[in-house]
Scaffold this active site. Structure first.
Site, PDB file in Angstrom:
ATOM      1  N   HIS A   1      43.396  43.883  47.137  1.00 46.62           N
ATOM      2  CA  HIS A   1      44.557  43.731  46.152  1.00 46.62           C
ATOM      3  C   HIS A   1      44.508  42.101  45.750  1.00 46.62           C
ATOM      4  O   HIS A   1      43.894  41.221  46.424  1.00 46.62           O
ATOM      5  CB  HIS A   1      45.985  43.828  47.053  1.00 46.62           C
ATOM      6  CG  HIS A   1      46.885  43.769  46.317  1.00 46.62           C
ATOM      7  ND1 HIS A   1      47.693  42.588  45.870  1.00 46.62           N
ATOM      8  CD2 HIS A   1      47.884  44.961  45.900  1.00 46.62           C
ATOM      9  CE1 HIS A   1      48.787  42.743  45.181  1.00 46.62           C
ATOM     10  NE2 HIS A   1      48.843  44.357  44.949  1.00 46.62           N
TER      11      HIS A   1
ATOM     12  N   GLU B   1      44.651  47.190  38.184  1.00 49.45           N
ATOM     13  CA  GLU B   1      46.113  46.274  38.541  1.00 49.45           C
ATOM     14  C   GLU B   1      45.674  45.033  37.597  1.00 49.45           C
ATOM     15  O   GLU B   1      45.120  44.109  38.093  1.00 49.45           O
ATOM     16  CB  GLU B   1      46.281  46.046  39.943  1.00 49.45           C
ATOM     17  CG  GLU B   1      46.820  47.325  40.635  1.00 49.45           C
ATOM     18  CD  GLU B   1      47.459  46.784  41.849  1.00 49.45           C
ATOM     19  OE1 GLU B   1      48.719  47.632  41.828  1.00 49.45           O
ATOM     20  OE2 GLU B   1      47.331  46.176  42.565  1.00 49.45           O
TER      21      GLU B   1
HETATM   22  P1  PGA Z   1      54.241  45.603  41.197  1.00 50.50           P
HETATM   23  O1  PGA Z   1      53.438  45.341  42.186  1.00 50.50           O
HETATM   24  O2  PGA Z   1      54.739  46.975  40.960  1.00 50.50           O
HETATM   25  O3  PGA Z   1      55.600  44.812  41.583  1.00 50.50           O
HETATM   26  O4  PGA Z   1      53.996  44.972  39.964  1.00 50.50           O
HETATM   27  C1  PGA Z   1      52.119  46.252  42.255  1.00 50.50           C
HETATM   28  C2  PGA Z   1      51.074  45.970  43.212  1.00 50.50           C
HETATM   29  O5  PGA Z   1      50.938  44.523  43.422  1.00 50.50           O
HETATM   30  O6  PGA Z   1      50.387  46.672  43.441  1.00 50.50           O
END
Ligand code: PGA
Length: 239
Positions: free
Chosen positions: A93, A163
């Protein structure tokens, strides 16, 4: 809609008392519910949450140590996760890459350990604002994925969560074109299922889940509210 995977990443939020309230408010999804919902609470609540979940909800962890055991203060091993019925683990992450200085090599080691223990891996990748252009995005994703999956013999057991860093926690999710572009790049690199994460809300989840070749979403902020996450699990609200 096909069967999707909806992942809640609680990050460093929620005590067991708060989770007790959360799961009292989160609706029962029932046997006919077609999607898989994965809750990733903090380590300290894996045991508690494992006793709250019924199919189709599954348990995930937010991280894993690459070693099996040893003198690694604060580390949590694969066996410690699987004892609570953990089935998924998030690796790489953005917050761990930045705040814990985790690079693609350590991420590669974590993936191998997780897979060796039968866990499904959610590998997070994504470009930052500076690389927010076609060629640069392709180059960042290629490096992240190729390094993280180096020597991995069962890449089909890895889910890639796209992401983009600029979309996480900002309220600005990627556009359909941006997600589609990333999906196209990722599909050329590996046989993995693909999730999208970054400011997913009840208002935008339907449009995101409708995109081709997207297996689901990884949700941070909006998963902290049981009503909002329930709406996401029901496919969002029409806007
Ligand atoms: P968010 O976070 O939905 O608050 O943008 C997503 C993540 O960090 O996996």
């Amino acid at each position: 809609m096909d069967s999707k995977i909806l992942v809640a990443n609680f990050k460093m939020h929620k005590t067991n008392a708060e989770l007790k309230t959360y799961f009292r408010q989160f609706p029962r999804l029932g046997r006919k519910y077609p999607h898989t919902v994965v809750f990733c609470p903090p380590f300290t609540s894996l045991d508690f949450v494992s006793r709250k979940l019924k199919a189709p909800c599954q348990l995930g962890a937010q991280d894993i140590h690459s070693y099996e055991a040893g003198a690694y203060t604060g580390g949590v091993s694969a066996a410690m996760l699987t004892q609570f019925g953990v089935q998924y683990v998030i690796v790489g992450h953005r917050e761990r890459r930045i705040f814990n200085q985790e690079g693609n090599k350590i991420i590669n080691a974590k993936i191998k350990t997780a897979l060796a223990h039968g866990l499904k891996v959610i590998l997070c990748v994504g470009e930052d604002q500076a690389a927010h252009a076609d060629k640069e995005t392709a180059s960042v994703l290629t490096t992240q994925i190729n390094t993280a999956l180096k020597g991995v013999t069962t890449p089909e057991k890895v889910l890639i969560a796209y992401e983009p860093i600029w979309a996480i926690g900002t309220g600005r999710s990627a556009t359909a074109a941006e997600i589609t572009r990333a999906v196209r790049i990722i599909k050329q690199l590996c046989p993995c299922q693909i999730l999208y994460g970054g400011s997913v809300t009840p208002a935008n989840v339907a449009r995101i889940l409708a995109l081709p070749d997207l297996a689901g979403v990884l949700v941070g902020g909006a998963s902290l509210d049981p009503h909002q996450f329930a709406q996401i699990c029901q496919g969002g609200t029409p806007q």
